[in-house]
Design an enzyme around this catalytic site. Structure first.
Site, PDB file in Angstrom:
ATOM      1  N   HIS A  62       0.974  -1.245  -0.045  1.00 21.23           N
ATOM      2  CA  HIS A  62      -0.068  -0.037   0.063  1.00 21.23           C
ATOM      3  C   HIS A  62       0.745   1.326  -0.066  1.00 21.23           C
ATOM      4  CE1 HIS A  62      -3.736   2.141   1.373  1.00 21.23           C
ATOM      5  NE2 HIS A  62      -2.951   2.994   1.358  1.00 21.23           N
ATOM      6  N   HIS A  64       1.699   5.327  -1.718  1.00 19.38           N
ATOM      7  CA  HIS A  64       1.366   6.500  -2.763  1.00 19.38           C
ATOM      8  C   HIS A  64       2.435   6.990  -3.328  1.00 19.38           C
ATOM      9  CE1 HIS A  64      -2.827   6.633  -1.191  1.00 19.38           C
ATOM     10  NE2 HIS A  64      -2.498   6.033   0.057  1.00 19.38           N
ATOM     11  N   GLN A 157      -9.670   9.250  -4.284  1.00 20.02           N
ATOM     12  CA  GLN A 157      -9.524   9.999  -3.045  1.00 20.02           C
ATOM     13  C   GLN A 157     -10.600  10.603  -2.472  1.00 20.02           C
ATOM     14  OE1 GLN A 157      -5.675  10.903  -1.117  1.00 20.02           O
ATOM     15  NE2 GLN A 157      -7.383  11.219   0.125  1.00 20.02           N
ATOM     16  N   HIS A 216      -9.273   1.605   0.380  1.00 24.42           N
ATOM     17  CA  HIS A 216      -8.975   2.241   1.676  1.00 24.42           C
ATOM     18  C   HIS A 216     -10.156   2.029   2.340  1.00 24.42           C
ATOM     19  CE1 HIS A 216      -5.523   4.222  -0.439  1.00 24.42           C
ATOM     20  NE2 HIS A 216      -5.197   5.028   0.670  1.00 24.42           N
ATOM     21  N   GLU A 219     -10.622   4.082   7.201  1.00 27.51           N
ATOM     22  CA  GLU A 219      -9.177   4.601   7.805  1.00 27.51           C
ATOM     23  C   GLU A 219      -9.856   5.819   8.579  1.00 27.51           C
ATOM     24  OE1 GLU A 219      -6.615   6.491   4.896  1.00 27.51           O
ATOM     25  OE2 GLU A 219      -5.223   6.810   6.444  1.00 27.51           O
ATOM     26  N   ASP A 315       3.067   3.234   2.774  1.00 30.93           N
ATOM     27  CA  ASP A 315       1.895   4.360   2.587  1.00 30.93           C
ATOM     28  C   ASP A 315       2.622   5.725   2.113  1.00 30.93           C
ATOM     29  OD1 ASP A 315      -0.773   5.213   2.588  1.00 30.93           O
ATOM     30  OD2 ASP A 315      -0.890   5.617   4.552  1.00 30.93           O
TER      31      ASP A 315
HETATM   32 ZN   LIG Z   1      -3.148   5.211   1.642  1.00 29.07          ZN
END
Ligand SMILES: [Zn+2]
Length: 441
Positions: A62, A64, A157, A216, A219, A315
């Site tokens: 995971h 970005h 997102q 996701h 979270e 991440d």
């Molecule tokens: Zn993430």
């Protein structure tokens, strides 16, 4: 006749075999040709492991890559919160270009490889309407495919149903542009109903394009953010068992006992992989608590005890949300086992599974070829320790990394340099962040 191999590693302990013995490992082409107590013959390259531990390489499940290494641009996050990070990223996003993304990804993948990670699953923000992130990450995936394996997840997102006329279509376009997996972010939708609709949409899209799902999910520290159960329901309904990963799931840290009792068997039945991001979760969660502060990381050992697969993600590295990191999955694992209190002696010998075999299972592609065994792909790392315990004590980069039979990282230089074999030649990777020198303290 004396055999000749491309590479022979001598005197290695091998993860998964008894540690009171060492082995020689011979590599020919892209395969592990032979493993034996002692291999006669020699390798074009000979490596003496001196009893150190050989393991299959790591996965970062995971990450970005679109925001990686943007720390301080346009400004640093002083509160350290998710929300200030989002504000900074909104400004930085305006400057994104494919070249900007590709050049940052290049350094990030060199870090990962130097530290023994050969597979990264990354998220590309599809609510960034030009889809520059998707284009940039798909391009990077192709440019660097001889160096590292990248999967790109189409990641909404800002939600899917938050802009029902645009965001679903952008997800579809992302898949047309070459994204590998379908993402989602149900806890960021406006209502529970929209969250359910967004999950359903993601499954429909995954079915239409025959893609895995990598969301996701929940979270938040809010224990009644209960989207994982909906993901599980649709996983079963669509027959997607084994093809769904749920990232973060920090709400599960705060579930009450009665809910846990009901939900855990359902997640196991659905074959969902849970992907905590320990460095970021411990840093960003619990921000509404005074003291005592919740740890805010998905309860890894609880999931494992209930037969649920768990893998880990880094991440972020040096972006608006997380100012540290150098692509070392051992740092991620180190944080995970401390936060979830997994330092029981026998547990220590299982910990590496979280960044190796468990992740390989969720990655799926090439799973049958993963592991340090004769006939399998020659992917391995020589770690800095005699056993898992040393590796977790001593930390730091592996000595060597081998990908598909090629030595791709050698960190044994006298200056403690990280060295990678990139596009046909050896180069030193600079791990230092020189801009920090300008900080007034
Ligand atoms: Zn993430």
């Amino acid at each position: 006749m004396v055999e000749k191999y491309d590479i022979v590693i001598r005197n290695a302990r091998i993860r998964g075999r008894p540690y009171d013995k060492t082995f020689d490992i011979a590599i020919e082409g892209d395969r592990i040709a032979k493993i034996a107590d002692k291999i006669e013959g020699h390798g074009g390259t000979e490596i003496d492991a001196k009893g150190r531990l050989v393991s299959p390489p790591f996965f970062d499940m995971h990450f970005h890559l679109d925001s990686v290494l943007t720390v301080g641009d346009p400004r640093f996050n002083e509160s350290g919160t998710l929300w200030e990070g989002i504000e900074i990223w909104a400004e930085r996003k305006k400057k994104l270009s494919v070249d900007d993304i590709v050049s940052r990804v290049e350094l990030a993948v060199k870090y990962h490889v130097a530290y023994g990670t050969l597979w990264i699953r990354t998220h590309a923000d599809t609510t960034e309407k030009t889809l520059t992130t998707v284009k940039g990450l798909v391009k990077a995936r192709e440019l660097f495919k001889d160096f590292i394996d990248i999967q790109v997840t189409a990641f909404p997102q800002d939600g899917i149903m938050t802009e029902p006329d645009e965001h679903p279509e952008l997800m579809r376009k992302a898949l047309e542009l070459g994204a590998d997996n379908v993402g989602m972010i149900p806890h960021n939708e406006y209502t529970r109903e929209d969250a359910v609709e967004s999950i359903k949409f993601a499954f429909e899209l995954a079915k239409e394009y025959n893609k895995d799902i990598d969301g996701h999910v929940d979270e938040t520290d809010d224990p009644i953010s209960r989207n994982l159960e909906v993901v599980a329901k649709y996983t079963l309904r669509y027959g997607w068992q084994g093809r769904v990963a749920a990232g973060h799931v920090t709400a599960s840290h705060s579930w009450d006992a009665a809910y846990r009792y009901r939900i855990l068997p359902l997640i196991r039945k659905a074959g969902i992989t849970i992907v905590p991001n320990p460095l970021i979760n411990i840093h960003l969660q619990g921000r509404f608590d005074f003291y005592p502060k919740r740890r805010g990381m998905a309860p890894i050992s609880l999931y494992l005890k209930n037969g649920i697969n768990v893998a880990l993600g880094h991440d972020c590295i040096m972006d608006p949300w997380y100012p540290l990191g150098v692509g070392d999955m051992l740092q991620v694992l180190f944080m995970a086992i401390h936060v979830d209190q997994m330092l029981g002696w026998t547990d220590l010998f299982k910990a590496l599974d979280l960044i190796t075999y468990n992740a390989a299972k969720a990655w799926r592609k090439g799973y049958e070829d993963y592991g340090v065994e004769e006939g399998k792909k020659a992917n391995l790392v020589i770690l800095n320790g005699l056993t898992d315990v040393d590796v977790l004590r001593i930390m730091g980069p592996p000595l060597y990394v081998i990908r598909n039979g090629t030595l791709v990282a050698d960190n044994t230089g006298p200056e403690r340099e990280l060295k990678v074999f990139f596009k046909g030649k050896w180069e030193v990777v600079n791990p230092y962040y020189e801009k920090a020198i300008e900080t007034k303290i």
